[in-house]
Design an enzyme around this catalytic site. Structure first.
Site, PDB file in Angstrom:
ATOM      1  N   ASP A  16       0.830  -1.207   0.000  1.00 40.41           N
ATOM      2  CA  ASP A  16       0.000   0.000   0.000  1.00 40.41           C
ATOM      3  C   ASP A  16       0.868   1.262   0.000  1.00 40.41           C
ATOM      4  O   ASP A  16       1.981   1.255   0.510  1.00 40.41           O
ATOM      5  CB  ASP A  16      -0.929  -0.020   1.221  1.00 40.41           C
ATOM      6  CG  ASP A  16      -2.082   0.974   1.086  1.00 40.41           C
ATOM      7  OD1 ASP A  16      -2.390   1.383  -0.056  1.00 40.41           O
ATOM      8  OD2 ASP A  16      -2.669   1.341   2.123  1.00 40.41           O
ATOM      9  N   GLY A  17       0.321   2.319  -0.562  1.00 37.85           N
ATOM     10  CA  GLY A  17       0.991   3.624  -0.496  1.00 37.85           C
ATOM     11  C   GLY A  17       1.524   4.135  -1.826  1.00 37.85           C
ATOM     12  O   GLY A  17       2.196   5.169  -1.867  1.00 37.85           O
ATOM     13  N   ASN A  18       1.208   3.438  -2.911  1.00 37.40           N
ATOM     14  CA  ASN A  18       1.698   3.884  -4.231  1.00 37.40           C
ATOM     15  C   ASN A  18       1.170   5.267  -4.597  1.00 37.40           C
ATOM     16  O   ASN A  18       1.904   6.112  -5.108  1.00 37.40           O
ATOM     17  CB  ASN A  18       1.241   2.918  -5.327  1.00 37.40           C
ATOM     18  CG  ASN A  18       1.878   1.555  -5.198  1.00 37.40           C
ATOM     19  OD1 ASN A  18       2.807   1.380  -4.409  1.00 37.40           O
ATOM     20  ND2 ASN A  18       1.381   0.588  -5.952  1.00 37.40           N
ATOM     21  N   ARG A  20       0.025   7.696  -2.636  1.00 32.87           N
ATOM     22  CA  ARG A  20       0.590   8.774  -1.814  1.00 32.87           C
ATOM     23  C   ARG A  20       2.037   9.051  -2.171  1.00 32.87           C
ATOM     24  O   ARG A  20       2.503  10.185  -2.156  1.00 32.87           O
ATOM     25  CB  ARG A  20       0.449   8.421  -0.316  1.00 32.87           C
ATOM     26  CG  ARG A  20      -0.938   8.735   0.216  1.00 32.87           C
ATOM     27  CD  ARG A  20      -1.218   8.017   1.491  1.00 32.87           C
ATOM     28  NE  ARG A  20      -1.458   6.592   1.258  1.00 32.87           N
ATOM     29  CZ  ARG A  20      -1.366   5.655   2.190  1.00 32.87           C
ATOM     30  NH1 ARG A  20      -1.022   5.988   3.413  1.00 32.87           N
ATOM     31  NH2 ARG A  20      -1.626   4.402   1.895  1.00 32.87           N
ATOM     32  N   HIS A  33       2.273   3.418  -8.972  1.00 32.97           N
ATOM     33  CA  HIS A  33       2.086   1.985  -9.243  1.00 32.97           C
ATOM     34  C   HIS A  33       3.274   1.440 -10.045  1.00 32.97           C
ATOM     35  O   HIS A  33       3.738   0.331  -9.818  1.00 32.97           O
ATOM     36  CB  HIS A  33       0.789   1.756 -10.020  1.00 32.97           C
ATOM     37  CG  HIS A  33      -0.451   2.135  -9.248  1.00 32.97           C
ATOM     38  ND1 HIS A  33      -0.647   1.758  -7.940  1.00 32.97           N
ATOM     39  CD2 HIS A  33      -1.546   2.864  -9.591  1.00 32.97           C
ATOM     40  CE1 HIS A  33      -1.810   2.233  -7.516  1.00 32.97           C
ATOM     41  NE2 HIS A  33      -2.377   2.910  -8.498  1.00 32.97           N
ATOM     42  N   SER A  61      -7.415  -5.786  -4.961  1.00 30.21           N
ATOM     43  CA  SER A  61      -8.419  -6.424  -4.115  1.00 30.21           C
ATOM     44  C   SER A  61      -9.773  -6.450  -4.819  1.00 30.21           C
ATOM     45  O   SER A  61     -10.009  -5.695  -5.775  1.00 30.21           O
ATOM     46  CB  SER A  61      -8.550  -5.676  -2.784  1.00 30.21           C
ATOM     47  OG  SER A  61      -9.244  -4.462  -2.965  1.00 30.21           O
ATOM     48  N   TRP A  65     -12.168  -2.519  -7.497  1.00 30.15           N
ATOM     49  CA  TRP A  65     -12.983  -2.172  -8.686  1.00 30.15           C
ATOM     50  C   TRP A  65     -13.729  -0.865  -8.467  1.00 30.15           C
ATOM     51  O   TRP A  65     -14.247  -0.274  -9.404  1.00 30.15           O
ATOM     52  CB  TRP A  65     -13.992  -3.274  -9.002  1.00 30.15           C
ATOM     53  CG  TRP A  65     -13.367  -4.569  -9.424  1.00 30.15           C
ATOM     54  CD1 TRP A  65     -13.298  -5.701  -8.667  1.00 30.15           C
ATOM     55  CD2 TRP A  65     -12.724  -4.876 -10.668  1.00 30.15           C
ATOM     56  NE1 TRP A  65     -12.643  -6.697  -9.362  1.00 30.15           N
ATOM     57  CE2 TRP A  65     -12.289  -6.218 -10.597  1.00 30.15           C
ATOM     58  CE3 TRP A  65     -12.467  -4.153 -11.840  1.00 30.15           C
ATOM     59  CZ2 TRP A  65     -11.615  -6.855 -11.630  1.00 30.15           C
ATOM     60  CZ3 TRP A  65     -11.795  -4.797 -12.881  1.00 30.15           C
ATOM     61  CH2 TRP A  65     -11.382  -6.119 -12.770  1.00 30.15           C
ATOM     62  N   LEU A 127      11.706 -19.838  -4.895  1.00 31.23           N
ATOM     63  CA  LEU A 127      10.644 -19.030  -4.269  1.00 31.23           C
ATOM     64  C   LEU A 127       9.319 -19.183  -4.998  1.00 31.23           C
ATOM     65  O   LEU A 127       9.250 -19.192  -6.223  1.00 31.23           O
ATOM     66  CB  LEU A 127      11.053 -17.544  -4.290  1.00 31.23           C
ATOM     67  CG  LEU A 127       9.982 -16.581  -3.759  1.00 31.23           C
ATOM     68  CD1 LEU A 127       9.857 -16.673  -2.245  1.00 31.23           C
ATOM     69  CD2 LEU A 127      10.280 -15.134  -4.169  1.00 31.23           C
ATOM     70  N   ILE A 196      -6.262  -5.089   7.576  1.00 28.16           N
ATOM     71  CA  ILE A 196      -5.976  -6.260   6.731  1.00 28.16           C
ATOM     72  C   ILE A 196      -6.619  -6.103   5.360  1.00 28.16           C
ATOM     73  O   ILE A 196      -6.171  -6.704   4.388  1.00 28.16           O
ATOM     74  CB  ILE A 196      -6.459  -7.546   7.460  1.00 28.16           C
ATOM     75  CG1 ILE A 196      -5.637  -7.731   8.748  1.00 28.16           C
ATOM     76  CG2 ILE A 196      -6.304  -8.777   6.591  1.00 28.16           C
ATOM     77  CD1 ILE A 196      -6.130  -8.835   9.657  1.00 28.16           C
ATOM     78  N   SER A 197      -7.652  -5.268   5.255  1.00 28.07           N
ATOM     79  CA  SER A 197      -8.325  -4.991   3.988  1.00 28.07           C
ATOM     80  C   SER A 197      -8.714  -6.255   3.214  1.00 28.07           C
ATOM     81  O   SER A 197      -8.523  -6.324   2.002  1.00 28.07           O
ATOM     82  CB  SER A 197      -7.474  -4.064   3.107  1.00 28.07           C
ATOM     83  OG  SER A 197      -7.307  -2.815   3.739  1.00 28.07           O
ATOM     84  N   GLU A 208       2.210 -13.209  12.318  1.00 28.47           N
ATOM     85  CA  GLU A 208       2.737 -12.056  13.063  1.00 28.47           C
ATOM     86  C   GLU A 208       2.503 -10.817  12.196  1.00 28.47           C
ATOM     87  O   GLU A 208       2.849 -10.815  11.004  1.00 28.47           O
ATOM     88  CB  GLU A 208       4.231 -12.235  13.340  1.00 28.47           C
ATOM     89  CG  GLU A 208       4.556 -13.389  14.260  1.00 28.47           C
ATOM     90  CD  GLU A 208       3.996 -13.202  15.674  1.00 28.47           C
ATOM     91  OE1 GLU A 208       3.902 -12.051  16.133  1.00 28.47           O
ATOM     92  OE2 GLU A 208       3.656 -14.222  16.302  1.00 28.47           O
TER      93      GLU A 208
HETATM   94  C1  IPE Z   1      -5.317  -2.908  -0.224  1.00 31.40           C
HETATM   95  O1  IPE Z   1      -4.997  -1.578  -0.481  1.00 31.40           O
HETATM   96  C2  IPE Z   1      -5.302  -3.692  -1.469  1.00 31.40           C
HETATM   97  C3  IPE Z   1      -4.020  -3.787  -2.155  1.00 31.40           C
HETATM   98  C4  IPE Z   1      -2.860  -3.419  -1.725  1.00 31.40           C
HETATM   99  C5  IPE Z   1      -4.095  -4.399  -3.442  1.00 31.40           C
HETATM  100  P1  IPE Z   1      -6.121  -0.451  -0.505  1.00 31.40           P
HETATM  101  O2  IPE Z   1      -5.397   0.848  -0.564  1.00 31.40           O
HETATM  102  O3  IPE Z   1      -7.112  -0.720  -1.553  1.00 31.40           O
HETATM  103  O4  IPE Z   1      -6.785  -0.652   0.938  1.00 31.40           O
HETATM  104  P2  IPE Z   1      -7.894   0.192   1.706  1.00 31.40           P
HETATM  105  O5  IPE Z   1      -9.137   0.168   0.893  1.00 31.40           O
HETATM  106  O6  IPE Z   1      -7.368   1.574   1.886  1.00 31.40           O
HETATM  107  O7  IPE Z   1      -8.040  -0.507   3.016  1.00 31.40           O
HETATM  108  C1  IPE Z   2      -1.714   0.187  -3.339  1.00 40.48           C
HETATM  109  O1  IPE Z   2      -1.472   1.532  -3.388  1.00 40.48           O
HETATM  110  C2  IPE Z   2      -1.878  -0.421  -4.704  1.00 40.48           C
HETATM  111  C3  IPE Z   2      -3.227  -0.870  -5.035  1.00 40.48           C
HETATM  112  C4  IPE Z   2      -4.251  -0.879  -4.245  1.00 40.48           C
HETATM  113  C5  IPE Z   2      -3.408  -1.350  -6.374  1.00 40.48           C
HETATM  114  P1  IPE Z   2      -2.661   2.594  -3.357  1.00 40.48           P
HETATM  115  O2  IPE Z   2      -3.041   2.895  -4.753  1.00 40.48           O
HETATM  116  O3  IPE Z   2      -3.753   2.126  -2.490  1.00 40.48           O
HETATM  117  O4  IPE Z   2      -1.923   3.838  -2.703  1.00 40.48           O
HETATM  118  P2  IPE Z   2      -2.534   4.876  -1.684  1.00 40.48           P
HETATM  119  O5  IPE Z   2      -3.101   4.102  -0.535  1.00 40.48           O
HETATM  120  O6  IPE Z   2      -3.579   5.643  -2.430  1.00 40.48           O
HETATM  121  O7  IPE Z   2      -1.378   5.723  -1.306  1.00 40.48           O
HETATM  122 MG    MG Z   3      -4.191   2.376  -0.511  1.00 44.89          MG
END
Ligand code: IPE
Ligand code: IPE
Ligand code: MG
Length: 262
Positions: A16-18, A20, A33, A61, A65, A127, A196-197, A208
Site C-alpha cells: 500500500d501507499g503507491n 501517496r 504503481h 483487491s 474495482w 521461491l 488487513i483490507s 505475526e
Molecule cells: C489494499 O490496499 C489492497 C491492495 C494493496 C491491493 P487499498 O489501498 O485498496 O486498501 P484500503 O481500501 O485503503 O483498506
Molecule cells: C496500493 O497503493 C496499490 C493498489 C491498491 C493497487 P494505493 O493505490 O492504495 O496507494 P494509496 O493508498 O492511495 O497511497
Molecule cells: Mg491504498
C-alpha cells in the site's frame, strides 16, 4: 551479541501507499504503481536470496474495482506489462509465479497471459510467488464453502465431516499445489494503515503482523530486513505459555545436538 535471524517460511504483503508516494512527488498516481512494480522486483529477489519459501503479494483487491475507471485500466495495463517483462527472469531465477483470485473478471487477454506465465514458471523449485489479483479473503472462504457444499450435495461428504482442515484445503491459496501452501508467518502492510483490507483472512489466523509507514515504492531490501528482524524477536506461542515454548525449544536443541554427535 548478534542474534540469528529467523526467516519466515511465508511472507504476505499488502503493498500500500503507491498513490501517496506519487502525490508527494507531484506525479500522477500511475507513476506510484509503476514504481511499485520495481519494488516487487527487488523484494522478490531479496526473498529468493533469503530462502523464503513463499511470498504472497496483494496486487488488486475485490474492492479495488470501486476505483476510478482510468486507474483500473492503468493498473490492468501495468499488470499485463509486468507479466510480459518479468516472465523470463522469474523462470531464470527459479521463481514460480501463481495468481490467486477471481480471474473471471479480467479480460481474456489478461487471463491468457496469466496462464502463459504460470506455465512458463511451473517447473521452478525456488521461491513461490503468489500474486493476489481480484482477491478477497471473504471471497476465498465463500468459494471454499461452496466447494464443500457441492461435495455434500453429491453425497461425497457429510456436513459433520466439514472441519478446519477441509475448509483450509478448499481455499484458493491452498489449492495452488498438491502439498498446499503454508499459512503466512509474517504479514507486512506498508503505507501506514493498520488494517488487513480483506487479504488472507483465514490463512492469517496466527500470522505475526508488521505495519510500517514506509510507502510501497520505498520498501526496499533494508525495510524488509527490518520487518524480518522484528519478526525474529517475537515469541510465537500458538496458545501455549511462554515457558512451554522455551522448554520445547530447548528440547529441540538438545535433540539436534545429540543427533549431531551420533
Ligand atoms: C489494499 O490496499 C489492497 C491492495 C494493496 C491491493 P487499498 O489501498 O485498496 O486498501 P484500503 O481500501 O485503503 O483498506
Ligand atoms: C496500493 O497503493 C496499490 C493498489 C491498491 C493497487 P494505493 O493505490 O492504495 O496507494 P494509496 O493508498 O492511495 O497511497
Ligand atoms: Mg491504498
Amino acid at each position: 551479541m548478534k542474534t540469528e535471524l529467523n526467516i519466515p517460511r511465508h511472507i504476505a504483503i499488502v503493498m500500500d501507499g503507491n498513490g501517496r508516494w506519487a502525490k508527494r512527488k507531484h506525479r500522477p498516481r500511475f507513476m506510484g504503481h509503476k514504481e511499485g512494480v520495481e519494488t516487487v522486483r527487488e523484494i522478490v529477489k531479496s526473498c529468493s536470496k533469503l530462502g523464503v519459501e513463499c511470498l504472497s503479494l496483494f496486487a488488486f483487491s475485490s474492492e479495488n474495482w470501486k476505483r476510478p475507471e482510468e486507474e483500473i485500466t492503468n493498473l490492468m495495463g501495468l499488470f499485463m506489462m509486468a507479466l510480459d517483462r518479468e516472465a523470463k527472469s522469474l523462470a531464470r531465477n527459479n521463481v514460480r509465479l501463481q495468481i490467486v483470485g477471481d480471474l473471471s473478471k479480467f479480460s481474456e487477454k489478461l487471463q491468457d497471459k496469466i496462464k502463459q506465465v504460470e506455465q512458463r514458471t511451473e517447473k521452478s523449485t525456488g521461491l513461490r510467488l503468489i500474486v493476489a489479483a481480484n482477491y478477497g479473503g471473504r471471497w476465498d472462504i465463500t468459494q471454499a464453502v461452496q466447494g464443500l457444499a457441492k461435495q455434500v450435495s453429491n453425497g461425497d461428504l457429510t456436513a459433520e465431516q466439514i472441519d478446519e482442515d477441509s475448509i483450509t484445503q478448499n481455499l484458493s491459496t491452498y489449492q495452488l499445489s498438491e502439498n498446499g501452501v503454508p499459512d503466512p508467518d509474517l504479514f507486512i502492510r506498508t503505507g501506514g494503515e493498520k488494517r488487513i483490507s480483506n487479504f488472507l483472512l483465514w490463512q492469517m489466523a496466527y500470522a505475526e503482523l508488521y505495519f510500517t509507514d514506509a510507502l510501497w515504492p520505498d520498501f526496499k531490501e533494508g525495510e524488509l530486513m527490518k520487518a524480518i528482524a522484528d519478526y525474529s524477536s517475537r515469541q510465537r506461542r500458538f496458545g501455549k505459555t511462554s515457558e512451554q515454548v522455551i522448554a520445547e525449544k530447548e528440547l529441540a536443541e538438545t535433540n539436534r545436538k545429540n543427533q549431531e554427535i551420533n
